[in-house]
Enzyme design. Structure first.
Site, PDB file in Angstrom:
ATOM      1  N   ASN A   9       0.865  -1.185   0.000  1.00 52.67           N
ATOM      2  CA  ASN A   9       0.000   0.000   0.000  1.00 52.67           C
ATOM      3  C   ASN A   9       0.900   1.233   0.000  1.00 52.67           C
ATOM      4  OD1 ASN A   9      -1.888   1.973   0.375  1.00 52.67           O
ATOM      5  ND2 ASN A   9      -2.386   1.421   2.500  1.00 52.67           N
ATOM      6  N   GLU A 166      -6.047  -5.562  10.232  1.00 49.75           N
ATOM      7  CA  GLU A 166      -5.076  -4.501  10.498  1.00 49.75           C
ATOM      8  C   GLU A 166      -5.440  -3.791  11.807  1.00 49.75           C
ATOM      9  OE1 GLU A 166      -2.801  -3.199   6.831  1.00 49.75           O
ATOM     10  OE2 GLU A 166      -4.550  -1.927   6.923  1.00 49.75           O
ATOM     11  N   SER A 212       2.845  -2.565  10.607  1.00 48.69           N
ATOM     12  CA  SER A 212       4.277  -2.498  10.910  1.00 48.69           C
ATOM     13  C   SER A 212       5.063  -3.744  10.500  1.00 48.69           C
ATOM     14  CB  SER A 212       4.491  -2.182  12.394  1.00 48.69           C
ATOM     15  OG  SER A 212       3.971  -0.909  12.694  1.00 48.69           O
TER      16      SER A 212
HETATM   17  C1  PEP Z   1      -1.151  -0.088   6.059  1.00 47.06           C
HETATM   18  O1  PEP Z   1      -1.142   1.094   5.777  1.00 47.06           O
HETATM   19  O2  PEP Z   1      -2.053  -0.827   5.677  1.00 47.06           O
HETATM   20  C2  PEP Z   1      -0.051  -0.596   6.882  1.00 47.06           C
HETATM   21  C3  PEP Z   1      -0.114  -1.828   7.306  1.00 47.06           C
HETATM   22  O3  PEP Z   1       0.970   0.281   7.136  1.00 47.06           O
HETATM   23  P1  PEP Z   1       2.384  -0.063   7.863  1.00 47.06           P
HETATM   24  O4  PEP Z   1       2.904  -1.322   7.228  1.00 47.06           O
HETATM   25  O5  PEP Z   1       3.232   1.118   7.577  1.00 47.06           O
HETATM   26  O6  PEP Z   1       2.079  -0.264   9.305  1.00 47.06           O
END
Ligand code: PEP
Length: 256
Positions: A9, A166, A212
């Site tokens: 993403n 998430e 993350s």
């Molecule tokens: C996201 O934006 O869906 C995400 C998981 O971001 P990050 O990997 O930066 O935590």
């Protein structure tokens, strides 16, 4: 066996020429990856990304769509438009859209319906907030979000939806959920889907984790039984890091 996905993403990062350069760097690195690689690029770069990934097996996704069809919605883009320029998927219900753009379970449900109708695979994001986590509300939050998003969606359509767990407290924070938390939540998600449909449907859906994920913690995360991939924000912006993450979910070994 549910299909595995590794989804990048980009959020609001990279101008068109950077997307092109990124893909040039990434493709040779992911050519032996056996899971489905998906790149969610800014909408203005979908066409470029589709052209640059042609024949590679990589799927290009939009990061959002509007829940309406055609009409007077200045500045918006609908599922038909995204599909027409060659995108194969769309992220729906990302926590940033829920919090900054007031998306609700009802609007997310409408978006999923429009996306499925347009032939797009949906990467449906959901997860508990830090408040939910602290107050033992994860089960009710996930039940509400999943049930709301799947209203009027048939069991046979779930093969076109990737469930992206998430936890909001893990997105962009550097705080990755532990394997124990992810494992427990995967069971919960399949239980919620089983209650809405049946066990077969629940066992066949693909569930990915996001929050993350990076090139260092991926080896541990990839060990989780029943996890069907990851959704990656920050670390996906670097093709070297993203290809390392992709390889953790399957790679063909060249024959000697
Ligand atoms: C996201 O934006 O869906 C995400 C998981 O971001 P990050 O990997 O930066 O935590």
């Amino acid at each position: 066996m549910p299909k595995k996905y590794v989804i990048a993403n980009f959020k609001m990062n990279k101008v068109d020429k950077d997307v092109k350069f990124y893909i040039e760097q990434l493709l040779p690195k992911v050519k032996d990856v056996t899971s489905q690689v998906v790149l969610a690029v800014p909408s203005v770069s979908i066409k470029t990304a589709v052209k640059e990934t042609k024949g590679s097996g990589v799927v290009i996704a939009s990061q959002n769509i509007n829940e309406n069809g055609f009409g007077a919605f200045t500045g918006e883009i609908n599922a038909e438009m995204v599909s027409n320029v060659g995108a194969g998927a769309v992220i729906i219900g990302h926590s940033e859209r829920r919090s900054y753009f007031n998306e609700t379970d009802a609007s997310i449900n409408k978006k999923i319906q429009k996306a499925l109708k347009a032939g797009l695979m949906c990467v449906f994001c959901f997860g508990e907030s830090v408040y939910d986590k602290k107050n033992n509300l994860t089960e009710s939050a996930l039940t509400t979000q999943i049930t709301g998003a799947l209203n009027n969606i048939y069991g046979n359509e779930l093969g076109h939806i990737v469930f992206a767990y998430e936890p909001v407290w893990a997105i962009g924070t550097g705080v990755v959920a532990t394997n124990a938390v992810i494992e427990k939540t995967l069971k919960l998600i399949r239980k919620i889907i089983c209650n809405l449909y049946d066990e077969k449907v629940a066992n066949e859906v693909s569930i990915v984790y996001g929050g993350s994920v990076n090139e260092s913690n991926i080896k541990d995360i990839a060990k989780i039984a029943n996890l069907n991939g990851v959704l990656v924000g920050g670390a996906s912006l670097d093709p070297v890091k993203f290809s390392a993450i992709s390889e953790a979910f399957g790679k063909t070994v060249p024959k000697k």
